[in-house]
Design a protein around this motif. Structure first.
Motif, short mmCIF file in Angstrom:
data_model
loop_
_atom_site.label_atom_id
_atom_site.label_comp_id
_atom_site.label_asym_id
_atom_site.label_seq_id
_atom_site.Cartn_x
_atom_site.Cartn_y
_atom_site.Cartn_z
N ILE A 1 -36.02 -9.05 -61.67
CA ILE A 1 -35.32 -7.77 -61.54
C ILE A 1 -34.16 -7.81 -60.54
O ILE A 1 -33.15 -7.12 -60.73
N THR A 2 -34.28 -8.65 -59.49
CA THR A 2 -33.22 -8.62 -58.47
C THR A 2 -31.88 -9.06 -59.03
O THR A 2 -30.84 -8.63 -58.55
N GLU B 1 -41.41 -8.83 -60.45
CA GLU B 1 -41.60 -9.77 -59.34
C GLU B 1 -40.42 -10.74 -59.22
O GLU B 1 -39.92 -10.98 -58.13
N SER B 2 -39.98 -11.27 -60.33
CA SER B 2 -39.07 -12.43 -60.22
C SER B 2 -37.71 -12.29 -60.89
O SER B 2 -36.83 -13.07 -60.62
N LEU C 1 -31.65 -6.96 -63.10
CA LEU C 1 -31.79 -5.51 -62.89
C LEU C 1 -32.82 -4.86 -63.83
O LEU C 1 -33.26 -5.47 -64.80
N ALA C 2 -33.18 -3.61 -63.47
CA ALA C 2 -34.29 -2.94 -64.15
C ALA C 2 -33.98 -2.67 -65.61
O ALA C 2 -34.87 -2.67 -66.45
#
Lengths: 134, 387
Positions: A41-42, A38-39, A45-46
């Protein structure tokens, strides 16, 4: 006979306690993963690798192991300014997550046990509550 | 014989003069005395600091500036002073992830009617659709009396409420024809951007009092929400009107490598998540298509993503050479981008003012300077020409 049973009981108790706490950690990590998506990862990153020079990595990040309290504080209150992570300089800003203390514990447990990181000692809600803004 | 000898020399001389003057002229073009406007002949000044997670600003006619802080406070900046007293009357906001108190905008006739429009992430109230402990974007208006909001009217709330802290959109735009637009993010549920019965991933168009216009494109469509103006958006956080043509331009946060600049038109579908130039943040493929019939193409897309936030058209005597161009803020790279616009195209893109911090809002002030709200430093900075 008495001694053996004490040892056996102790061992069983210890194992149960240990596996329970590991189970708790796994549950906390699973909740943390959702919050991460939700908060976090952007930017991070994954795979937790971040963007070199822009967003610091979480994967095998020395900062996380060196400064566990600072890491919790960053998620709780945000963080800005110059830091060095794995030898690379960063000067960016992270907004506070707005997560509750138990959620911060969950997301920390996920981060501290993912992307090649390993910390069996769980972060608890109590530990997060104890971290103040400075 | 003499003539034959002289002519080539003359020619050579002429050529030499032409070449030299050409060189001189080209040198002139890069000299600092030229007319071309670049970041080098602009200066950056900090107007005010001490704001906590500022998101947006609005210029009051008396010279003061209203600023939203995402945590839920509306503040007043007077000259270079941040008024320590916050404005009361802001409703409870859902302060989580990207949510909180968002945009503030004045009605175009503010001087006459005093209406201030505010958008925010609104927690679920009883009787509303959606997730318990969820939220969605809402629009209200009120008047300012001292440090108090009065005449509060709740105009609109996007439905349904969704749990989670992502993609609230929240930008407000007046079109000067009596309508107000609000951008809505898809709240992390991409498939609902294409669902006309949900106000996620949409631009909505309302009368200024919140009533829904009868000429909106989906008013007569079965099961569609009548407030929808356009759809297929992801998380639009830049919404402006071209100063002369009146077209509406919006940028939106896309997936990795898929941030977009769009011209927003009635009833159109901007494609998310059916088409996109990006991939998901967990590296999975969202769509293998970047275009499809019936789905709008962006004016440009950003690869890598810049996380665009805030935008303004330049229309100022202080920035003559840039008039009609766009300035776009970047959260990710902490800079401003100057997009040179010709018609409906971006013909050039340049980074100006690198590393100024996480840019939340970019607006042209009434004095013709450009003002930037920087989240990470809690500041408003002013950009204007060097004397």
């Amino acid at each position: 006979m008495k001694i053996t049973s004490i040892i056996t009981c102790g061992a069983i108790y210890g194992l149960t306690f240990f596996s329970n706490s590991q189970e708790e950690l796994a549950k906390s990590m699973a909740r943390g993963k959702e919050l991460y998506k939700e908060s976090c990862i952007t930017c991070h990153l994954a795979n937790g690798e971040g963007v070199k020079g822009t967003f610091p990595p979480l994967a095998k990040a020395d900062f996380l192991t060196k400064y566990p309290e600072k890491s919790i504080r960053a998620v709780k209150f945000g963080m800005s300014g110059a830091i060095k992570v794995n030898g690379v300089d960063y000067n960016n800003a992270m907004p506070p997550s707005g997560f509750a203390d138990d959620e911060i514990a969950d997301v920390m447990n996920y981060i501290r046990n993912s992307f090649g990181n390993k910390n069996t000692q769980p972060v608890t809600e109590k530990m997060v509550a104890a971290v103040k803004e400075k | 014989m003499k003539l034959q000898f002289k002519q080539p020399i003359k020619l050579l001389l002429i050529l030499a003069v032409v070449a030299t003057s050409g060189l001189l002229m080209s040198h002139c073009n890069i000299s600092p005395n030229n007319k071309e406007l670049t970041a080098n002949n602009l200066k950056l000044e900090t107007v005010v600091t001490g704001l906590n997670m500022p998101w947006s600003m609005a210029f009051l006619p008396d010279g003061r500036v209203l600023v939203t802080e995402r945590g839920g406070k509306l503040r007043i900046v007077n000259g270079s002073q941040l008024d320590p007293q916050e404005i009361t009357g802001i409703p409870k906001v859902y302060y989580r992830g990207q949510g909180g108190l968002l945009d503030v905008a004045l009605h175009p006739n503010y001087k006459e009617n005093g209406w201030i429009y505010i958008s925010y992430s609104s927690p679920k109230k009883e009787g509303e659709a959606g997730d318990d402990n969820g939220a969605n974007t809402a629009l209200m208006r009120a008047k300012l009396d001292g440090h108090q909001l009065t005449n509060i009217e709740h105009l609109y709330k996007a439905s349904p409420n969704v749990r989670g802290g992502v993609h609230f959109g929240g930008k407000i735009l007046f079109d000067n024809k009596g309508y107000v637009f609000l951008s809505l993010g898809e709240r992390g549920q991409k498939e609902n951007s294409q669902n006309l019965s949900k106000a996620q991933g949409k631009m909505v168009r309302l009368h200024e009092d919140g009533k829904i216009p009868t000429d909106n494109p989906f008013v007569k469509t079965k099961d569609a929400l009548p407030e929808i103006w356009s759809y297929g958006h992801r998380n639009p956080q830049g919404l402006v009107m071209h100063p002369t043509t009146g077209t509406i331009w919006a940028h939106e946060h896309g997936p990795q490598g898929g941030d977009e600049l769009n011209i927003v038109e009635k009833g159109k579908n901007y494609g998310w998540p059916l088409i996109t130039y990006g991939i998901d943040y967990d590296n999975s493929i969202i769509s293998d298509k970047t275009e499809a019939p019936g789905l709008e193409q962006p004016v440009i897309y950003w690869k890598p993503s810049i996380a665009p936030c805030g935008m303004t058209f330049v229309n100022s005597p202080k920035f003559k050479e840039w008039n009609g161009d766009l300035l776009v803020g970047s959260l990710k790279f902490q800079n401003l981008e100057h997009l040179v616009i010709k018609g409906n195209k971006v013909v050039k893109k340049e980074v100006i003012f690198d590393k100024i911090g996480r840019v939340r809002d970019v607006k042209q002030g009434p004095d013709g300077n450009i003002y930037v709200v920087v989240e990470s430093t809690g500041a408003i900075v002013k950009i204007g020409p060097k004397a």
